[in-house]
Design a protein around this motif. Structure first.
Motif, PDB file in Angstrom:
ATOM      1  N   THR B 127       0.611  -0.787   0.033  1.00 31.23           N
ATOM      2  CA  THR B 127       0.154  -0.147   0.022  1.00 31.23           C
ATOM      3  C   THR B 127       0.781   1.374  -0.537  1.00 31.23           C
ATOM      4  O   THR B 127       0.853   1.962  -1.106  1.00 31.23           O
ATOM      5  CB  THR B 127      -1.157   0.136   1.518  1.00 31.23           C
ATOM      6  N   GLY B 131      -0.419   2.309  -3.180  1.00 31.29           N
ATOM      7  CA  GLY B 131      -1.851   2.695  -3.104  1.00 31.29           C
ATOM      8  C   GLY B 131      -2.656   0.935  -2.849  1.00 31.29           C
ATOM      9  O   GLY B 131      -3.874   1.433  -2.868  1.00 31.29           O
ATOM     10  N   SER B 133      -5.600  -1.154  -3.790  1.00 31.84           N
ATOM     11  CA  SER B 133      -6.035  -1.399  -4.911  1.00 31.84           C
ATOM     12  C   SER B 133      -6.946  -0.015  -5.658  1.00 31.84           C
ATOM     13  O   SER B 133      -7.360   0.191  -6.303  1.00 31.84           O
ATOM     14  CB  SER B 133      -7.894  -1.972  -4.526  1.00 31.84           C
ATOM     15  N   ASP B 134      -6.442   0.904  -4.535  1.00 35.37           N
ATOM     16  CA  ASP B 134      -7.230   2.954  -5.267  1.00 35.37           C
ATOM     17  C   ASP B 134      -5.445   3.190  -6.130  1.00 35.37           C
ATOM     18  O   ASP B 134      -6.341   4.030  -6.739  1.00 35.37           O
ATOM     19  CB  ASP B 134      -6.680   3.525  -3.790  1.00 35.37           C
ATOM     20  N   ALA B 137      -3.000   8.542  -7.648  1.00 34.82           N
ATOM     21  CA  ALA B 137      -4.192   9.467  -7.992  1.00 34.82           C
ATOM     22  C   ALA B 137      -3.108  11.094  -7.510  1.00 34.82           C
ATOM     23  O   ALA B 137      -2.184  10.583  -6.967  1.00 34.82           O
ATOM     24  CB  ALA B 137      -4.999   9.199  -7.402  1.00 34.82           C
ATOM     25  N   PHE B 229      -2.967   8.956 -12.805  1.00 40.67           N
ATOM     26  CA  PHE B 229      -2.891   7.346 -11.821  1.00 40.67           C
ATOM     27  C   PHE B 229      -2.347   6.709 -12.817  1.00 40.67           C
ATOM     28  O   PHE B 229      -2.289   6.957 -13.640  1.00 40.67           O
ATOM     29  CB  PHE B 229      -4.722   7.636 -11.881  1.00 40.67           C
ATOM     30  N   ASN B 231      -2.738   2.533 -11.496  1.00 39.24           N
ATOM     31  CA  ASN B 231      -3.030   1.315 -10.745  1.00 39.24           C
ATOM     32  C   ASN B 231      -3.072  -0.693 -11.024  1.00 39.24           C
ATOM     33  O   ASN B 231      -2.188  -0.885 -11.839  1.00 39.24           O
ATOM     34  CB  ASN B 231      -4.916   1.741 -11.289  1.00 39.24           C
TER      35      ASN B 231
END
Lengths: 289, 323
Positions: B127, B131, B133-134, B137, B229, B231
């Motif tokens: 994380t 970040g 799964s977000d 950004a 972003f 992901n």
């Protein structure tokens, strides 16, 4: 919960997981052994099996009917695809198969979404199997026990089929030397169609059996196909025993990994695969490096 | 039309595009060029060395996450962060390639897939860096050095992408026509023979994977500030499959073909998705059609099979149906 009970239930859990993975892996490895192609759509066939299973249960009202109907329909679809498309490609590089079956994955995923919708569909286990049994005073779902048993039964059945029947003999011979089998008067193309159908049908059985556990959903195909690849690569492409071994190894890593290293669980399977390949590039029981 | 004249013409047309196209089309075109760069990097492996990678998304994701982190947390200017991310991706690739080249053929493909999925799994859990799964950004297009800020704008960023694509195309073209490129072709046609001629083919394979990852990382590094972003989708196996489609549909072993393939992919998926919900269905059909009936790809169709000049024909080593 005492440690012995924990260990036994987790092992049974892993065994039932291994059974599901085995249905996928053995089909893929049989197809590879005979046709030298990697069926990227194997996960999609698995998913189709689950959805067809859902409809069969809905129409026939019986899980056992689904267990018969679904592999037949999925296998039939596999044979149709082999006859219609794959057969045109045998003189091409194996990358052509990877790509065509990748295209098929897209098509099947979308077709299933159109026919059955985006929502996950619940398939109920038959009443006889939906209970709980107590193992060393620990509750354990009966259905998972059934899965483990089904896996063992099918594994033995396939082994005997390969060893003792005429078609099994032809399949083993074709995977060793197709040209010679052809020269001896067997239409190798029919063997190929049959094997592709059997492989897809096995994926279909896996789909039906998995449906009561995970519900039939569109997310099934990608997870299944990746897991299957990992199994088959660990076991060795084209090796029947290897796929069983790979399924067991991956299932145990998944089940115990999730328990002991929840953060690493996803990565653990790939780490094992990389390790196996570094030591034996052809997989545990694979022939070629 | 020879290569340099054609390239100059294409470059002129693309350079004038911001004046003629509406903003939405410019966004699409910029993304198409980024994907084109990504597909071209894969072509070095697939088309020239016959290393079929099913995990090229790893390069893109590495570049995107590295660039995103540099821009978000160090305040480094865009012009430094992008090449640095590409370099990082290339360096990581050396380790990946070292392991993957232990195997060959289908096992190689599957190992690349495994590595990409490993990165995916790590990105999903780490994380603080990715970040989870977000995703990351709000990635800025930081100005500098010396206050150069033109790349922050839509047109400016487009020119940056265009420059990267053209520069990489020229670099790759030089590479495949160099002695190094000849060895790659030797590996493609017959690795055992190349090995027995005294070339350490494994080293060449590792080198080409590293270069392909660096260029793929460059594409990813451009994507992060372009989209703002990054992901985990960028690392997912589906994306690796899509870029492989772009290469094959465009024409493997041509460098230009995959760029066209990427543009075609963007165009068709956009047209189809505005026309029907089930674009994947038609896309799959189109793709199967290409593999069956036009294995040489769009570029092969455009330039005609009879002409040898200025074009590389991929002669896949035919796997005999019975072997």
């Amino acid at each position: 919960m005492d440690f012995a009970a924990f260990l036994v239930t987790q092992c049974l859990n892993a065994l039932s997981q291994a059974a599901l993975l085995f249905f996928l892996g053995v089909g893929l490895t049989l197809i590879f052994g005979i046709m030298r192609i990697v069926n990227f759509a194997h996960g999609a066939f698995f998913m189709l099996g689950a959805y067809v299973g859902y409809s069969s249960v809905a129409i026939a009202g019986n899980f056992w009917a689904a267990l018969v109907l679904s592999p037949l329909l999925v296998g039939g679809f596999g044979i149709a695809f082999e006859l219609g498309v794959l057969r045109l490609l045998y003189r091409r590089d194996h990358s052509a198969f990877l790509m065509v079956t990748f295209g098929l994955t897209l098509i099947m995923g979308e077709a299933i979404r159109l026919i059955w919708g985006v929502n996950a569909l619940e398939v109920r286990a038959p009443p006889a199997l939906s209970g709980i049994v107590f193992i060393l005073d620990e509750p354990f779902p009966l259905y998972r026990l059934f899965l483990a048993a089904a896996g063992i039964v099918v594994a033995v059945a396939i082994w005997q089929f390969l060893e003792r029947t005429r078609l099994g003999l032809l399949i083993r011979a074709t995977s060793q030397n197709a040209e010679m089998v052809h020269a001896l008067g067997t239409d190798v193309r029919l063997v190929r169609s049959a094997v592709f159908g059997i492989g897809c049908g096995l994926a279909g059985i896996g789909g039906v059996l998995a449906a009561p556990l995970v519900t039939a959903s569109l997310a099934m195909a990608p997870t299944a196909v990746i897991d299957t690849f990992v199994i088959v690569i660990i076991g060795g492409m084209g090796s029947f025993l290897g796929s069983a071994l790979g399924a067991l190894l991956v299932a145990f890593v998944q089940v115990f990994g999730t328990y002991y290293f929840p953060d690493l669980a996803l990565a653990l399977m790939y780490l094992v695969m990389v390790m196996v390949l570094v030591i034996r590039p052809g997989g545990l029981l694979g022939k070629e490096a | 039309m020879n290569f340099s004249r054609g390239l100059a013409a294409a470059a002129c047309v693309l350079a004038l595009a911001p004046a003629a196209l509406p903003p939405y089309a410019m966004t699409l075109l910029t993304e198409a060029l980024i994907l084109g760069l990504f597909a071209m990097s894969l072509d070095l492996m697939v088309g020239y060395t016959r290393l079929l990678s099913f995990g090229h998304a790893a390069a893109y994701g590495l570049g995107a996450y590295t660039c995103g982190n540099l821009l978000l947390h160090t305040g480094m200017p865009l012009l430094f962060a992008v090449p640095l991310a590409a370099l990082f991706s290339g360096i990581v690739a050396i380790g990946v390639a070292w392991v993957c080249t232990l195997a060959s053929g289908v096992s190689f493909s599957m190992l690349t897939l495994a590595f990409a999925q490993l990165f995916y799994a790590v990105a999903f859990k780490w994380t603080t860096v990715t970040g989870a799964s977000d995703g990351l950004a709000g990635i800025p297009r930081s100005p500098g050095p010396f206050g150069i800020a033109i790349f922050a704008g839509k047109a400016g960023f487009y020119y940056l992408v265009l420059a990267c694509l053209l520069g990489s195309l020229l670099f790759c073209r030089m590479l495949v026509h160099s002695p190094f490129g000849e060895v790659l072709r030797g590996i493609r046609e017959n690795e055992a023979k190349t090995l027995s001629l005294g070339y350490n083919t494994r080293r060449y394979k590792i080198a080409v994977v590293a270069i392909a990852f660096a260029l793929g990382g460059l594409a990813g590094a451009l994507y992060a500030p372009f989209a703002g972003f990054a992901n985990t989708e960028l690392l997912f196996w589906l994306f690796s499959g899509q870029v492989l489609i772009m290469v094959i549909v465009g024409g493997a072993g041509t460098l230009v073909g995959p760029i066209i393939g990427a543009a075609f992919f963007m165009l068709v998926s956009n047209l189809l998705s505005s026309w029907t919900d089930s674009w994947a269905l038609f896309f799959g059909l189109i793709f199967i059609g290409f593999v069956l009936f036009a294995p040489q790809g769009i570029w092969g169709l455009l330039s005609g099979t009879g002409r040898a000049e200025g074009r590389e024909r991929v002669r896949w080593r035919f796997l005999k149906s019975t072997s």
